[in-house]
Scaffold this motif. Structure first.
Motif, PDB file in Angstrom:
ATOM      1  N   UNK A 141       0.811  -1.158   0.125  1.00 16.87           N
ATOM      2  CA  UNK A 141      -0.176  -0.058   0.134  1.00 16.87           C
ATOM      3  C   UNK A 141       0.829   1.332   0.030  1.00 16.87           C
ATOM      4  N   UNK A 142       2.094   1.207  -0.334  1.00 10.16           N
ATOM      5  CA  UNK A 142       3.112   2.155  -0.297  1.00 10.16           C
ATOM      6  C   UNK A 142       3.755   2.275   0.983  1.00 10.16           C
ATOM      7  N   UNK A 143       3.568   3.017   1.959  1.00 10.82           N
ATOM      8  CA  UNK A 143       4.383   3.186   3.055  1.00 10.82           C
ATOM      9  C   UNK A 143       3.764   2.081   4.012  1.00 10.82           C
ATOM     10  N   UNK A 144       2.887   1.100   3.875  1.00  8.58           N
ATOM     11  CA  UNK A 144       2.639   0.190   4.377  1.00  8.58           C
ATOM     12  C   UNK A 144       2.325  -0.920   3.661  1.00  8.58           C
ATOM     13  N   UNK A 156      11.955  -5.065   5.084  1.00  7.75           N
ATOM     14  CA  UNK A 156      12.104  -3.773   5.500  1.00  7.75           C
ATOM     15  C   UNK A 156      10.764  -2.896   5.367  1.00  7.75           C
ATOM     16  N   UNK A 157       9.619  -3.545   4.994  1.00  4.65           N
ATOM     17  CA  UNK A 157       8.396  -2.915   4.747  1.00  4.65           C
ATOM     18  C   UNK A 157       7.749  -2.822   6.077  1.00  4.65           C
ATOM     19  N   UNK A 158       7.256  -1.670   6.638  1.00  2.27           N
ATOM     20  CA  UNK A 158       6.309  -1.824   7.814  1.00  2.27           C
ATOM     21  C   UNK A 158       5.149  -2.411   7.442  1.00  2.27           C
ATOM     22  N   UNK A 159       4.668  -3.341   8.291  1.00  5.07           N
ATOM     23  CA  UNK A 159       3.730  -4.390   8.121  1.00  5.07           C
ATOM     24  C   UNK A 159       2.463  -4.423   8.926  1.00  5.07           C
ATOM     25  N   UNK A 160       1.082  -4.408   8.488  1.00  3.97           N
ATOM     26  CA  UNK A 160       0.347  -4.697   9.184  1.00  3.97           C
ATOM     27  C   UNK A 160      -0.503  -6.045   8.860  1.00  3.97           C
ATOM     28  N   UNK A 182       9.481  -6.258  11.110  1.00  4.16           N
ATOM     29  CA  UNK A 182       8.777  -5.304  10.546  1.00  4.16           C
ATOM     30  C   UNK A 182       7.393  -5.238  10.592  1.00  4.16           C
ATOM     31  N   UNK A 183       6.667  -6.181  11.473  1.00  3.02           N
ATOM     32  CA  UNK A 183       5.530  -6.297  11.739  1.00  3.02           C
ATOM     33  C   UNK A 183       5.111  -5.290  13.072  1.00  3.02           C
ATOM     34  N   UNK A 184       4.244  -4.080  12.323  1.00  9.21           N
ATOM     35  CA  UNK A 184       4.140  -3.099  13.497  1.00  9.21           C
ATOM     36  C   UNK A 184       2.918  -3.337  14.098  1.00  9.21           C
ATOM     37  N   UNK A 185       1.883  -3.863  13.676  1.00  9.27           N
ATOM     38  CA  UNK A 185       0.699  -4.237  14.265  1.00  9.27           C
ATOM     39  C   UNK A 185      -0.055  -5.419  13.732  1.00  9.27           C
ATOM     40  N   UNK A 186      -0.848  -6.116  14.891  1.00  8.19           N
ATOM     41  CA  UNK A 186      -1.611  -7.154  14.379  1.00  8.19           C
ATOM     42  C   UNK A 186      -3.001  -6.727  14.796  1.00  8.19           C
ATOM     43  N   UNK A 240      -2.927   5.026  11.071  1.00  5.67           N
ATOM     44  CA  UNK A 240      -2.123   6.138  10.548  1.00  5.67           C
ATOM     45  C   UNK A 240      -0.700   5.762  10.302  1.00  5.67           C
ATOM     46  N   UNK A 241      -0.126   6.112   9.301  1.00 11.27           N
ATOM     47  CA  UNK A 241       1.353   5.634   8.994  1.00 11.27           C
ATOM     48  C   UNK A 241       2.080   7.132   9.186  1.00 11.27           C
ATOM     49  N   UNK A 242       2.930   7.115  10.057  1.00  8.38           N
ATOM     50  CA  UNK A 242       3.769   8.436  10.172  1.00  8.38           C
ATOM     51  C   UNK A 242       5.256   7.960  10.198  1.00  8.38           C
ATOM     52  N   UNK A 243       6.243   8.311   9.217  1.00  8.41           N
ATOM     53  CA  UNK A 243       7.451   7.979   9.377  1.00  8.41           C
ATOM     54  C   UNK A 243       7.804   6.538   9.693  1.00  8.41           C
ATOM     55  N   UNK A 244       6.864   5.667   9.213  1.00  9.52           N
ATOM     56  CA  UNK A 244       7.064   4.339   9.378  1.00  9.52           C
ATOM     57  C   UNK A 244       6.554   3.727  10.760  1.00  9.52           C
ATOM     58  N   UNK A 245       5.923   4.510  11.462  1.00 11.23           N
ATOM     59  CA  UNK A 245       5.150   4.150  12.537  1.00 11.23           C
ATOM     60  C   UNK A 245       3.695   3.848  12.405  1.00 11.23           C
ATOM     61  N   UNK A 246       3.139   3.051  13.179  1.00  8.03           N
ATOM     62  CA  UNK A 246       1.564   2.833  12.910  1.00  8.03           C
ATOM     63  C   UNK A 246       1.005   3.359  14.082  1.00  8.03           C
TER      64      UNK A 246
END
Length: 253
Positions: free
Chosen positions: A107-110, A144-148, A185-189, A239-245
């Motif tokens: 999805x781009x940044x996520x 390397x991709x921030x992942x949900x 890289x998994x930021x959120x489940x 929301x994704x801001x600077x790689x943070x979810x």
């Protein structure tokens, strides 16, 4: 300051249901309109299961038409009330032959990774070795991709007997944690199913469940049967801001 990337998560509309009173279609429409009224529209929408209550084609068509009001791509996953083949017919996801509906999309940044926790014909969930192997390989493709990571049955123990009986087995949750631990890289489940907002951790990653658009579960730690409450419906905005979810829950009604 640039606008954040927004992923809206909606869950458990149960279109076609009548067991809680009220009109689930009208309640889903109210949620869709609440999303449309946001100052910044979402870049994508996730629908985390139990789209339909009876898995009827007409129910899925009503869902698809409602979400057509939002000018963002829609990603769906199955809940225990859904039919994999029907989801494939109406939303173009994997599952043409009844195989698990699981996929990944950039999805781009996520990066969104969808994992199927359903056990066809039953309410509790499952995560067998084949599905976990698929997840491990899929996560390894983009380290390397921030992942949900999205699923229907949440990988947590609620402490509410009836919901834990209808959830994922303890061994499956532990096996999932082992996989997730290998992929930082998994930021959120995120999940649905329990018709409540809940938070927990899995392998050190936040786990979030979102409210149903139809009806909410009552908080009763002694409940042996599902009890309903008058708590408001809601949806999530990730929301994704600077790689943070960052996850926000927005009540509806």
């Amino acid at each position: 300051m640039s606008c954040p990337f927004l992923l809206a998560q909606v869950s458990d509309p149960h279109i076609g249901a009548d067991w809680a009173g009220g009109d689930p279609l009208a309640r889903l429409a109210e949620t869709v309109e609440a999303i449309r009224a946001l100052p910044q529209q979402p870049d994508a929408v996730l629908l985390s299961g139990d789209l339909a209550d009876n898995a009827a084609d007409a129910e899925y068509e009503q869902v698809r038409q409602l979400f057509g009001r939002i000018s963002a791509p829609l990603y769906v996953l199955p809940g225990n009330h859904d039919d994999r083949r029907a989801l494939h017919r109406h939303f173009g996801v994997p599952g043409a032959n009844g195989e698990p509906v699981q996929y990944a999309v950039n999805l781009g940044p996520l990066r969104l990774v969808v994992l199927d926790t359903t056990r066809p014909g039953e309410d509790p969930g499952t995560l067998d070795a084949e599905r976990l192997g698929w997840l491990d390989s899929e996560l390894a493709e983009a380290p390397e991709a921030p992942t949900l990571l999205a699923m229907h049955h949440p990988p947590l123990s609620t402490g509410i007997p009836v919901w834990d009986e209808l959830g994922l087995p303890t061994a499956d949750r532990h096996a999932l944690a082992t996989v997730v631990a290998r992929h930082p890289q998994v930021r959120r489940v995120v999940a649905g199913h329990v018709h409540r907002l809940m938070t927990a951790e899995l392998a050190g990653r936040p786990v979030l469940t979102v409210p149903s658009t139809y009806v909410q579960g009552r908080l009763d730690f002694q409940a042996e049967e599902i009890e309903l409450s008058a708590d408001p419906a809601g949806f999530a905005i990730h929301s994704v801001v600077d790689g943070d979810v960052i996850s926000h829950i927005q009540p509806v009604g």
